[in-house]
Design a protein around this motif. Structure first.
Motif, PDB file in Angstrom:
ATOM      1  N   VAL A  36       0.817  -1.216   0.000  1.00  0.00           N
ATOM      2  CA  VAL A  36       0.000   0.000   0.000  1.00  0.00           C
ATOM      3  C   VAL A  36       0.853   1.271   0.000  1.00  0.00           C
ATOM      4  O   VAL A  36       0.316   2.383  -0.008  1.00  0.00           O
ATOM      5  N   GLY A  37       2.182   1.101   0.016  1.00  0.00           N
ATOM      6  CA  GLY A  37       3.062   2.258  -0.085  1.00  0.00           C
ATOM      7  C   GLY A  37       3.136   3.119   1.157  1.00  0.00           C
ATOM      8  O   GLY A  37       3.315   4.341   1.065  1.00  0.00           O
ATOM      9  N   VAL A  38       3.020   2.506   2.337  1.00  0.00           N
ATOM     10  CA  VAL A  38       3.129   3.240   3.602  1.00  0.00           C
ATOM     11  C   VAL A  38       4.467   2.906   4.240  1.00  0.00           C
ATOM     12  O   VAL A  38       4.825   1.729   4.365  1.00  0.00           O
ATOM     13  N   PRO A  39       5.242   3.911   4.663  1.00  0.00           N
ATOM     14  CA  PRO A  39       6.548   3.638   5.274  1.00  0.00           C
ATOM     15  C   PRO A  39       6.429   2.823   6.558  1.00  0.00           C
ATOM     16  O   PRO A  39       5.515   3.037   7.361  1.00  0.00           O
ATOM     17  N   LEU A  40       7.371   1.903   6.750  1.00  0.00           N
ATOM     18  CA  LEU A  40       7.415   1.057   7.936  1.00  0.00           C
ATOM     19  C   LEU A  40       8.619   1.409   8.790  1.00  0.00           C
ATOM     20  O   LEU A  40       9.753   1.456   8.297  1.00  0.00           O
ATOM     21  N   VAL A  41       8.372   1.639  10.073  1.00  0.00           N
ATOM     22  CA  VAL A  41       9.432   1.760  11.070  1.00  0.00           C
ATOM     23  C   VAL A  41       9.464   0.446  11.842  1.00  0.00           C
ATOM     24  O   VAL A  41       8.502   0.107  12.523  1.00  0.00           O
ATOM     25  N   PRO A  42      10.527  -0.351  11.724  1.00  0.00           N
ATOM     26  CA  PRO A  42      10.570  -1.641  12.431  1.00  0.00           C
ATOM     27  C   PRO A  42      10.518  -1.437  13.944  1.00  0.00           C
ATOM     28  O   PRO A  42      11.215  -0.585  14.491  1.00  0.00           O
ATOM     29  N   LEU A  43       9.677  -2.226  14.617  1.00  0.00           N
ATOM     30  CA  LEU A  43       9.466  -2.074  16.054  1.00  0.00           C
ATOM     31  C   LEU A  43       9.579  -3.423  16.754  1.00  0.00           C
ATOM     32  O   LEU A  43       8.744  -4.310  16.551  1.00  0.00           O
ATOM     33  N   GLY A  44      10.596  -3.584  17.570  1.00  0.00           N
ATOM     34  CA  GLY A  44      10.728  -4.767  18.401  1.00  0.00           C
ATOM     35  C   GLY A  44      11.056  -6.022  17.621  1.00  0.00           C
ATOM     36  O   GLY A  44      11.407  -5.975  16.432  1.00  0.00           O
ATOM     37  N   PRO A  45      10.906  -7.183  18.272  1.00  0.00           N
ATOM     38  CA  PRO A  45      11.169  -8.454  17.597  1.00  0.00           C
ATOM     39  C   PRO A  45      10.025  -8.820  16.671  1.00  0.00           C
ATOM     40  O   PRO A  45       8.939  -8.231  16.728  1.00  0.00           O
ATOM     41  N   THR A  46      10.240  -9.803  15.801  1.00  0.00           N
ATOM     42  CA  THR A  46       9.141 -10.299  14.981  1.00  0.00           C
ATOM     43  C   THR A  46       8.132 -11.012  15.871  1.00  0.00           C
ATOM     44  O   THR A  46       8.481 -11.593  16.906  1.00  0.00           O
ATOM     45  N   VAL A  47       6.884 -10.956  15.474  1.00  0.00           N
ATOM     46  CA  VAL A  47       5.840 -11.656  16.227  1.00  0.00           C
ATOM     47  C   VAL A  47       5.991 -13.163  16.052  1.00  0.00           C
ATOM     48  O   VAL A  47       5.752 -13.933  16.986  1.00  0.00           O
TER      49      VAL A  47
END
Length: 402
Positions: free
Chosen positions: A48-59
């Motif tokens: 969808v073209g929305v920027p992602l800021v990685p947060l924490g570990p993977t679920v």
């Protein structure tokens, strides 16, 4: 206007904030999403073209293990997520006008907003954790309430203490590091007096249900225009509508023989099966041509073509199935899922399975009921009532400062 949206949890926790991000963009605002760095979410936000800021570990690293997470795991994760929020969100929110938090207890988000002097909104997807004089709190890791305790005020006070036990020490340590005073009641500080509720008002009525001044926007639905895979289209066209079976991220909670039980139960009802692998990696039990296995798929396109939908009762799947007018069999596993199951049954749109470990007999019986004409009629009636515009409602509230 620029808004930071953040959620840590499974797809049902993350996809709604992506839906809100898209709605904000359509109204001329900017949005960025801070979410777990799972490949599922990287692809979702990229699509969808929305920027992602990685947060924490993977679920996946937390919930897709063979064994269920322990209380010790929960305490470690709580501290890890608090630290991750301060680390990731302080720089991400610097140019933002507001922060919206959802998902697993987002301790650390309001603190960042307060430090930067910007607006903060807490959003729940259900009522389970919001203090109430109508129902007791849900389960949390930590010291349980005394057996036999029925006083709701005391139960909710004990719930607040469990939240403090999980989050208070790491939260106040990080607050002190950025010059903020300590928080005495983490739960109430995170929730605020006026949280938002991103749930459909028919599926999740909220009036008078909690002590807080809840703003109910409706569910935040991300429109999905993706076509179904060609092989799946051919399977659907080759016979009568099948039954969908899928349990999302419920990897460590499902019985080991769930695929066998589900496929055999659907066959006992004379139907074909669309089986979703999910995070449990469910697979066909033989080479018969009456079962088609899918990965991540457009449920908005698929569910209207199902005879019934068997699922775990996550908020997102329940809403999607309800919008599709599909009869449901809800096999709840954890958290808010029993309440969604009960509501679907109450509305006459499906069946709430008794417990999370179905047998061939119990699941067959539930499916036989769900496939009756009166349940199909109830499901169609429910579909006409579920609102599609919750994300737009929320986006307008943010832009208008309400």
């Amino acid at each position: 206007m620029r808004v930071l949206l953040t959620s840590w949890g499974s797809r049902g926790d993350v996809e709604p904030v992506v839906g809100l991000a898209v709605a904000l963009r359509e109204l001329g605002a900017e949005a960025v999403v801070a979410a777990p760095p799972d490949e599922d979410f990287v692809q979702l936000l990229g699509r969808v073209g929305v920027p992602l800021v990685p947060l924490g570990p993977t679920v996946h690293s937390i919930v897709a293990r063979p064994a269920r997470p322990t209380a010790e795991d929960a305490f470690r994760l709580a501290a890890q997520l608090v630290g991750a929020r301060f680390e990731a969100l302080l720089p991400a929110a610097k140019d933002c006008d507001a922060v919206v938090a959802a998902g697993l207890m987002p301790a650390g988000v309001r603190d960042v907003a307060d430090k930067l002097g910007i607006r903060y909104v807490l959003t729940a997807y259900h009522l389970l954790g919001l203090p109430s004089r109508r129902f007791p709190p849900g389960r949390r890791p930590g010291t349980p309430s005394p057996e036999g305790e029925t006083d709701l005020k005391k139960l909710w006070e004990q719930d607040a203490q469990r939240v403090n036990d999980l989050y208070q020490e790491p939260l106040n340590t990080h607050r002190a590091a950025i010059g903020l005073p300590p928080v005495d009641n983490v739960r109430d500080y995170v929730f605020t007096d006026r949280p938002w509720l991103a749930a459909d008002p028919v599926l999740c009525p909220s009036e008078g249900m909690t002590e807080l001044d809840v703003v109910q926007t409706g569910a935040w639905i991300l429109p999905d225009e993706r076509p179904l895979p060609d092989g799946l289209e051919r399977f659907l066209d080759a016979g009568e509508p099948p039954v969908y079976v899928g349990f999302g991220s419920m990897a460590s909670y499902l019985p080991k023989d769930m695929a066998t039980t589900a496929i055999e139960a659907v066959r006992a009802c004379g139907r074909r099966v669309v089986l979703a692998r999910g995070w449990a990696g469910l697979a066909s039990i033989d080479d018969a041509d009456d079962c088609f296995v899918v990965g991540e798929v457009n449920q908005q396109a698929l569910f209207p073509r199902m005879a019934a939908v068997v699922h775990h009762g996550g908020a997102g799947t329940t809403t999607t199935a309800s919008r599709a007018g599909a009869p449901q069999v809800v096999v709840p596993q954890i958290a808010d899922q029993p309440s969604w199951a009960a509501r679907v049954a109450e509305l006459g749109a499906g069946v709430a399975h008794d417990g999370g470990t179905p047998t061939l007999e119990s699941l067959s019986a539930a499916l036989e009921t769900a496939l009756k004409p009166e349940i199909a009629a109830g499901a169609r009636a429910l579909a006409a009532e579920v609102r599609p515009d919750g994300a737009t409602v929320a986006a307008k509230l943010l832009l208008e400062g309400n």
